[in-house]
Design an enzyme around this catalytic site. Structure first.
Site, PDB file in Angstrom:
ATOM      1  N   ASP A  27       0.848  -1.192   0.000  1.00 47.02           N
ATOM      2  CA  ASP A  27       0.000   0.000   0.000  1.00 47.02           C
ATOM      3  C   ASP A  27       0.884   1.243   0.000  1.00 47.02           C
ATOM      4  OD1 ASP A  27      -2.158   1.668   0.101  1.00 47.02           O
ATOM      5  OD2 ASP A  27      -2.895   0.999   2.047  1.00 47.02           O
ATOM      6  N   ASP A 120      -3.242   2.514  -5.880  1.00 48.04           N
ATOM      7  CA  ASP A 120      -2.075   2.566  -4.989  1.00 48.04           C
ATOM      8  C   ASP A 120      -1.930   1.357  -4.083  1.00 48.04           C
ATOM      9  OD1 ASP A 120      -4.292   3.083  -3.461  1.00 48.04           O
ATOM     10  OD2 ASP A 120      -3.399   4.730  -2.327  1.00 48.04           O
ATOM     11  N   GLU A 121      -2.577   0.250  -4.389  1.00 48.61           N
ATOM     12  CA  GLU A 121      -2.414  -0.937  -3.543  1.00 48.61           C
ATOM     13  C   GLU A 121      -2.632  -2.211  -4.345  1.00 48.61           C
ATOM     14  OE1 GLU A 121      -5.456  -1.734  -0.581  1.00 48.61           O
ATOM     15  OE2 GLU A 121      -6.710  -0.164  -1.462  1.00 48.61           O
TER      16      GLU A 121
END
Length: 425
Positions: A27, A120-121
């Site tokens: 993350d 973003d993860e």
């Protein structure tokens, strides 16, 4: 960064018991804000908020701004009241997309089992990479170093035997850390958490459980499953009870397909001039097209969203004859949809453009138009437009998303390109 509840006791060192812990959750830390700080290092250490102006919302905030209570999805006006000294940076979605693609490429070099769940993860299953790269904690450190070196941003990694616990672990590792939860310690790790930490427990579910005296994961685990089902429903109750005991059989599933790609903008002031709204729609269509090309996709359906000053939201869509990744084609469809939308004479607060019905650009069957079949000048012009937009992509990759944009001074049939300074001060 997740805003879910945490427990300090869950952060203690569980040792190096990595056997059976092959799931990683990676993350990015305050992703949009971190990308901006990498581009503007002079802002490091300051409270920085990424988002629109007074009428927009917070997309991301640095940890310095979060210390004042600022968080994503908060109205910008409220965020600035809480942290008036904050530096507000307008978002550059093209830059974020480019960094996201690069980070996912780093993860793909570790293992083919990468499941991207947002910009973003992502989850990784590194069971097959251990012989080549080492233990999961070693792999996690390798990922963090490469992300920092290549993109100037940080990420946190959770390691566990299941996806659910790995995601919780990455949240407890923030910012810029690694947390391993050994398989044998999973239940102990979960029991010290408040029930709101569980996946799928929002405010309403938390309130429903509280009415039955369940406020912690330990209380949920120790409750009879029938009691939990009476509180939140049969399916949800059984699922939450399983999670409380660390049971999550879902595998890492690579190749999550994008269902749509879109962009929208909330204006600083309501706009009465539809020509200005069209100009903003042009920029949004260009952003969608750039993301389509970067992902190797084309889309068949174009939709627009318009929110008027009375907060009424209208949506309209059109299916194209052939799928496209060309911004001009997306814009022309969006412009027609906007013109056909009855706004009731009200000014516009927000406009959005979205492309749906996505397929792979190389695999998409495309029926040539009559113009293309006989090689008419209009067909050749369409090819040149796509080449021009791809050249714009290259400029953005080198100088940033704001370095070049489509111009609107020419008629729509002859859209121009305007160069603007890539000001990163």
């Amino acid at each position: 960064m997740s805003r879910g509840p945490r427990a300090d006791a869950a952060r203690r060192d569980w040792g190096r018991e990595e056997e059976g812990c092959s799931i990683l959750h990676v993350d990015m830390d305050a992703f949009f804000a971190s990308v901006e700080l990498a581009r503007r290092p002079q802002l490091r250490g300051l409270p920085v908020i990424v988002g629109g102006a007074q009428r927009g919302v917070v997309l991301a905030a640095t940890y310095e701004a979060r210390a004042f209570g600022v968080h994503s999805a908060m109205p910008m006006s409220r965020a600035l009241r809480m942290c008036p000294q904050a530096v507000v940076v307008p978002p550059d979605h093209h830059a974020y997309h480019e960094v996201s693609v690069g980070v996912m490429r780093v993860l793909g070099d570790v293992t083919a089992l990468v499941e991207q769940v947002s910009v973003d993860e992502a989850f990784l299953d590194v069971a097959g990479a251990r012989r080549r790269l080492g233990a999961p904690t070693v792999i996690a450190q390798r990922i963090r170093e490469q992300v920092r070196e290549q993109f100037g941003i940080t990420c946190s990694v959770g390691i566990a035997s299941t996806k659910f616990v790995a995601k919780l672990a990455s949240g407890h590792a923030k910012p810029d850390g690694v947390l391993l939860v050994p398989r044998a310690a999973t239940v102990d790790f979960l029991r010290v958490l408040p029930v709101g930490a569980l996946w799928g427990v929002g405010e309403r579910t938390e309130q429903s459980l509280a009415r039955w005296g369940i406020t912690s994961v330990a209380q949920l685990a120790d409750s009879d499953v029938a009691t939990v089902q009476r509180a939140v429903g049969r399916v949800a109750g059984a699922h939450l009870h399983d999670l409380a005991w660390g049971r999550d059989p879902r595998p890492v599933t690579p190749g999550r397909e994008e269902k749509s790609i879109g962009a929208e903008e909330t204006f600083d002031q309501d706009l009465m001039d539809l020509a200005v709204v069209e100009t903003r729609a042009l920029a949004l269509a260009d952003r969608c097209a750039s993301r389509l090309r970067a992902a190797g996709l084309v889309g068949r359906t174009v939709s627009v969203k318009v929110r008027t000053s009375d907060f009424r939201t209208l949506t309209r869509s059109r299916t194209l004859t052939t799928p496209t990744d060309v911004g001009r084609e997306i814009f022309l469809a969006a412009r027609d949809l906007l013109a056909a939308t009855d706004l009731g004479g009200l000014p516009v607060r927000l406009v959005g453009v979205r492309v749906e019905g996505l397929t792979g650009a190389t695999s998409s069957a495309r029926q040539p138009t009559l113009d293309e079949a006989v090689d008419l000048p209009e067909a050749r012009a369409d090819g040149r437009r796509r080449d021009a937009e791809m050249a714009m992509d290259e400029v953005r990759q080198k100088f940033g998303g704001g370095a070049i944009r489509p111009g609107s001074s020419a008629p729509a049939s002859r859209l121009a390109t305007t160069f603007v300074p890539a000001d990163l001060s």
